[in-house]
Design an enzyme around this catalytic site. Structure first.
Site, short mmCIF file in Angstrom:
data_model
loop_
_atom_site.label_atom_id
_atom_site.label_comp_id
_atom_site.label_asym_id
_atom_site.label_seq_id
_atom_site.Cartn_x
_atom_site.Cartn_y
_atom_site.Cartn_z
N ARG A 183 0.82 -1.21 0.00
CA ARG A 183 0.00 0.00 0.00
C ARG A 183 0.85 1.27 0.00
O ARG A 183 0.33 2.37 -0.25
CB ARG A 183 -0.91 -0.01 1.24
CG ARG A 183 -1.90 -1.17 1.25
CD ARG A 183 -2.45 -1.39 2.65
NE ARG A 183 -3.24 -0.26 3.11
CZ ARG A 183 -3.62 -0.07 4.38
NH1 ARG A 183 -3.22 -0.93 5.32
NH2 ARG A 183 -4.34 0.97 4.70
N LYS A 213 -2.33 9.10 5.22
CA LYS A 213 -2.35 8.26 6.42
C LYS A 213 -1.10 7.39 6.45
O LYS A 213 -0.45 7.21 5.40
CB LYS A 213 -3.63 7.41 6.43
CG LYS A 213 -3.81 6.51 5.20
CD LYS A 213 -5.21 5.90 5.17
CE LYS A 213 -5.38 4.95 4.00
NZ LYS A 213 -6.73 4.45 3.85
N HIS A 214 -0.69 6.85 7.59
CA HIS A 214 -1.27 6.83 8.93
C HIS A 214 -0.27 7.55 9.83
O HIS A 214 0.73 6.96 10.21
CB HIS A 214 -1.50 5.42 9.41
CG HIS A 214 -2.27 4.56 8.45
ND1 HIS A 214 -1.68 3.91 7.38
CD2 HIS A 214 -3.59 4.27 8.40
CE1 HIS A 214 -2.60 3.22 6.72
NE2 HIS A 214 -3.78 3.42 7.31
N HIS A 226 -4.89 -3.01 13.17
CA HIS A 226 -6.25 -3.56 13.23
C HIS A 226 -6.36 -4.57 14.37
O HIS A 226 -7.45 -4.83 14.88
CB HIS A 226 -6.62 -4.26 11.92
CG HIS A 226 -6.82 -3.31 10.77
ND1 HIS A 226 -5.78 -2.85 10.00
CD2 HIS A 226 -7.94 -2.74 10.28
CE1 HIS A 226 -6.24 -2.04 9.08
NE2 HIS A 226 -7.56 -1.94 9.22
N ASP A 297 -7.97 7.30 12.58
CA ASP A 297 -8.19 6.03 11.90
C ASP A 297 -9.44 5.41 12.52
O ASP A 297 -9.95 5.90 13.55
CB ASP A 297 -6.97 5.13 12.07
CG ASP A 297 -6.85 4.07 10.96
OD1 ASP A 297 -7.83 3.88 10.20
OD2 ASP A 297 -5.78 3.45 10.84
#
Length: 989
Positions: A183, A213-214, A226, A297
């Site tokens: 990503r 982000k992040h 997560h 987030d």
């Protein structure tokens, strides 16, 4: 007193808004700031404190259109007054329907957000996707990233989205990172920052907010936030130089939003960054001077789980918007409780709410319009989108190494096999097909059950191209490593770059490694074109591949910039050789030609290869490596003579044979006794020139005839001294039409078409012409008859014969008669600006009138080519008939044709040669030895081959532009011979 306090708070908010407007680009583009203020004030006045709190929440839901989902959505909008929505994925049509439903019921327009890191396809079925950021990180041209952002913005607006939670600004510097990896744009903070800034600008210039982000950076972690809270255990200097750097540059670029991750960075502050005042207020806002929207987030993630009143704590820490809380009612109540207890003030809420509303205004939500469902899928997928997707993928292709110079391939070397490592051959077919169209290549499918058979079949091959279309490559490693150690092997990865780490020894021993990243058909064709010297690549690796390559590795492959070798390596002085530059530039200044291309080879290596000037004196199109020139009489040797030599080699005729034996129309005429050798030596007795085209002109339309010695009102076009052409004539409709048809198929100019049998008429005219004795007289008619002989013996058109026997197998991809059938006009150098006979510019149509009226394929002219292709033909002669690993002509034939010379002139068998006795009249420099052979062309071309010194000199120009009839300054100033002289002077003795 209370009113005074409220007034101060309001003023502070207005000052803050004005400050915001100076920094985030979206706000700075609000032209009517007074209208913005009034709209924001109007919304604020209608809201209760709780509704203002609601504006700071983004609610997440699935785009499901059943009644239950609609009821839930109404509750979030009506009861809690949420400020925005985030749809988790699903179908495009349903998301649009739910967007319209929500906006229609919202008292304040909603910010519809999207998590589209690689386009809408990341979340919505059957919508466009783009390459992952890791692939895009290989691209050198950041303007493509801007176009990418621009296109994503267009799509977002079409579906009613105002904010995209992208791009990822994390630096991918930990290969064990389980969540960021592909990503990210890569491992180099500077390159990541440049990509982020370009994408952000593309998105926001086109009306959609970017949220990077992040923060403060999730790249160098080994825990997925997560699932748990990652730690960034680095000092501040390290964070500034790597993690924070892309965010700084995004802020400088005017980004509208920053998403704070659930990360613990002890050197910045205690606890998770997303609820840390030190991280947000002190670092992001105060130090980095960010004044856009600060967004958390998703607050349902386990990296922040276990913290009570998480939304209240997030707002207190400095966030403006909280994303996806687990329990919306509970979290809003928590914020209200924090207000009541004084942990948050109403002024804080007002300031954040004003900021949210100001961005809503900047994003066009003050005048929201319903999203049109009709034809939406078709509007998303446009030709421009498809073109951009292809541009991005092609620009990311990366040539990591090429130690045996396989890119491009030497197409004259046979024995090349493509080995496809793929589930089936269908996946690999586009790559094979693109290669096969240009040169013969074998094709094998690697089957894990028959590797011994594959190895046996590959043993005699010269080169192997290995195309990887699967990540299950380990079973093939031993075979591929063995092949790579034994012969030149190119490894092409049509998948994730990480698959190379599974076969490190193969990669180390491979001659060439190319990352294609994808096996889309257009990517396969593009990579094939790299091998065929017909495509450009400048990708650079975005991340390191452990133990194999560093980030930033990559080679530039440019068909317009071929490899060159040091002149000193072959005994030549580069400094002296460079004097050719000034001669070439002098020629342009003296109007000898608008541009030229000069190439010199010694011992088969290009030691000088430069382009000068432009196609025209206006200079709009520079001469490039693959610019095609009208070779004019170079056609005699690079086409007709090649065919003659081959047929002679095969014993199809002898030099003393009568041409009439093969061209029956010559029998029982005064030309019946002309031999093949007579034509090659130009000793046939045929006239030097004949205006065959006059048959196609309606002479009745030419008042006073087609030509006159003196100008008058009907003859104003000066062609030469004492030659003036009729400036207004018509063509004979028996032969010529201005529109193409089955009867008039031969195109000789942009709007001029001939009957297919006009070439037969020309031959009949030659038959009728009187002979003038058999002394030397250079004549194009000799080679026009040789072409007729070649076609009778070969049994096919000469251009077809040459392409099948020489041009295609030798890899001469830029050599052709009738070039407009194969090449764009823009690649072809014009020869004449306004042709008196055909009218208009000649670009892609042969300049020679006889060749033109032969239909463009003639023995005397008509071939178009490049210096590289002409040099390859010359090298084949120099190598006694061999090109690559294949023999095209016997040694004896080459020696006969290149050495035999007429007793009555300087001419050889078809070739021109130096005039050793009268050097002032020689087409070569005085230093050229008697062994030299070659030819010149009327348009300003030549090739000279020197066997004694193993030299080849090629010069291509369009000296006839703009007019054929201007003074020949190319000859007057001895441009070509002086260049050749410098070439000889550079030889080290």
């Amino acid at each position: 007193m209370k009113k005074r306090i409220l007034w101060c708070i309001l003023c502070a908010c207005l000052v803050s808004t004005s400050l915001f407007a100076q920094e985030p680009a979206l706000l700075s583009r609000v032209h009517d700031t007074e209208a913005c203020r009034k709209w924001v004030d109007g919304q604020m006045e209608k809201m209760t404190l709780k509704q203002k709190v609601g504006q700071l929440f983004i609610y997440t839901l699935q785009p499901v259109t059943n009644q239950y989902s609609k009821n839930v959505l109404r509750k979030m909008v009506d009861d809690y007054g949420v400020g925005g929505l985030l749809f988790t994925g699903g179908e495009l049509r349903k998301q649009v329907q739910m967007t319209n439903y929500a906006q229609a019921h919202a008292a304040v327009p909603l910010m519809v957000t999207f998590d589209g890191e690689w386009g809408l396809g990341m979340r919505l079925k059957d919508t466009p996707s783009f390459p992952y950021n890791r692939v895009l990180g290989c691209i050198q041209n950041d303007s493509l990233l801007y176009e990418y952002g621009k296109e994503v913005a267009r799509q977002c607006r079409l579906i009613g989205v105002q904010i995209n939670f992208a791009p990822v600004a994390d630096v991918d510097n930990n290969p064990n990172n389980p969540v960021i990896n592909f990503r990210s744009f890569g491992s180099d903070p500077k390159r990541v920052a440049e990509k982020v800034a370009a994408y952000v600008k593309g998105l926001e210039d086109n009306g959609v907010m970017a949220v990077c982000k992040h923060f403060p950076g999730h790249g160098d972690t080994e825990i997925d936030s997560h699932n748990a809270l990652p730690e960034l255990n680095f000092d501040r200097a390290r964070l500034d130089s790597i993690e924070l750097y892309p965010f700084k540059k995004a802020i400088e670029a005017g980004i509208g939003g920053v998403m704070v991750g659930h990360l613990h960075a002890p050197s910045l502050g205690d606890g998770p960054a997303s609820i840390s005042q030190e991280v947000i207020m002190h670092t992001l806002i105060d130090e980095l001077r960010f004044h856009g929207l600060v967004v958390t987030d998703a607050l349902e993630m386990k990296g922040i789980a276990g913290h009570d009143d998480v939304c209240a704590r997030a707002l207190i820490a400095g966030n403006d918007v909280v994303l996806s809380p687990r329990n919306l009612k509970k979290e809003i109540d928590g914020v209200m409780s924090a207000l009541k207890k004084g942990r948050l003030s109403e002024a804080d809420i007002d300031r954040k709410c004003r900021k949210v509303l100001s961005f809503k205004y900047a994003l066009g939500l003050s005048s929201w319009k319903k999203v049109e469902e009709e034809g939406l899928a078709e509007k998303l997928v446009t030709p421009e989108l498809l073109s951009l997707q292809q541009e991005l993928s092609k620009a990311a292709v990366t040539v990591l190494k090429d130690s045996s110079s396989l890119v491009p391939l030497d197409l004259s070397v046979s024995g090349t096999v493509l080995l496809s490592v793929s589930p089936s051959l269908s996946e690999a077919y586009p790559f094979y097909h693109q290669l096969k169209q240009t040169f013969p290549v074998g094709w094998l499918h690697a089957n894990v059950d028959s590797l011994d058979v594959v190895e046996a079949r590959l043993r005699p091959t010269q080169r192997v191209l290995v195309a990887l279309h699967t990540d299950k490559v380990e079973p093939y490693a031993a075979l591929l490593e063995k092949l790579a150690k034994d012969k030149p092997l190119a490894l092409i990865c049509f998948g994730d770059m990480k698959m190379l780490e599974k076969i490190p020894e193969v990669v180390r021993h491979a001659s060439t490694v190319i990352l294609a990243h994808s096996d889309e058909k257009f990517v396969q064709r593009h990579v094939a074109d790299l091998f065929l010297d017909n495509a450009y690549a400048d990708g650079r690796l975005s991340i390191p591949l452990s133990g194999l390559f560093k980030a930033g590795d990559g080679l530039t492959v440019d068909p317009e910039t071929p490899r060159q070798y040091s002149p000193e390596d072959v005994g030549m002085n580069a400094s002296i050789l460079s004097q050719i530059d000034s001669i070439a530039e002098e020629g342009i200044r003296l109007k000898a030609y608008p541009g030229c291309h000069v190439m010199i080879l010694r011992e088969g290596l290009p030691v000088y290869n430069k382009c000068f000037g432009s196609y025209t004196y206006e200079g709009k199109e520079p001469v490039k490596e693959n610019s095609l020139y009208d070779l004019a009489s170079l056609t005699k040797v690079t086409a007709t003579l090649l065919a003659v030599m081959k047929l002679y080699d095969e014993g199809k005729f002898g030099l003393t044979d009568r041409v009439a034996d093969y061209v029956p129309i010559l029998k029982k005429t005064d030309k019946a006794r002309i031999t093949v050798q007579d034509l090659l030596f130009h000793e046939s007795g045929l006239p030097a020139y004949w205006p065959f085209y006059e048959e196609a002109v309606d002479m009745k339309s030419c008042k006073g005839g087609l030509f006159r010695k003196k100008p008058d009102k009907n003859h104003t076009l000066k062609l030469a001294e004492n030659v003036y052409a009729c400036n207004d004539f018509r063509y004979n409709p028996e032969w010529v039409s201005h529109v193409p048809s089955a009867e008039y198929p031969l195109q000789v100019a942009d709007s001029l078409f001939l009957r297919s049998d006009f070439s037969k008429n020309i031959v009949e005219q030659i038959v009728k012409l009187p002979l003038k004795g058999k002394s030397y007289r250079y004549s194009c008619l000799n080679f026009m008859l040789l072409k007729e002989m070649v076609e009778k013996i070969a049994g096919m058109p000469m251009d077809v014969y040459l392409d099948s026997v020489f041009y295609a197998p030798m890899g001469l991809r830029h050599t052709a008669f009738l070039p407009l059938r194969k090449f764009p006009k823009e690649q072809i150098v014009p020869s004449v600006e306004t042709d008196f006979l055909r009218g208009g510019k000649l670009q892609g149509f042969v300049q020679d009138e006889a060749a033109a009226f032969m239909g463009g394929v003639s023995g005397n002219a008509g071939l178009f080519s490049t210096t590289q292709d002409v040099a390859r033909i010359a090298q084949m002669w120099l190598d006694k008939g061999i090109c690559g690993d294949r023999r095209y002509l016997s040694r004896a034939t080459c020696e006969l044709f290149t050495t035999l010379k007429s007793r009555d002139s300087r001419r050889g068998l078809g070739f021109d040669k130096p005039d050793i006795e009268h050097t002032d009249n020689s087409p070569c420099s005085p230093e050229a030895p008697a062994s030299v052979f070659g030819h010149t062309g009327f348009t300003g071309t030549c090739v000279w081959i020197d066997p004694d010194n193993e030299l080849i000199f090629v010069f291509l120009s369009n000296r006839t532009y703009p007019s054929v009839y201007e003074q020949n300054n190319l000859v007057r100033y001895n441009i070509r011979t002086r260049m050749q002289q410098v070439m000889y002077q550079s030889i080290l003795h």
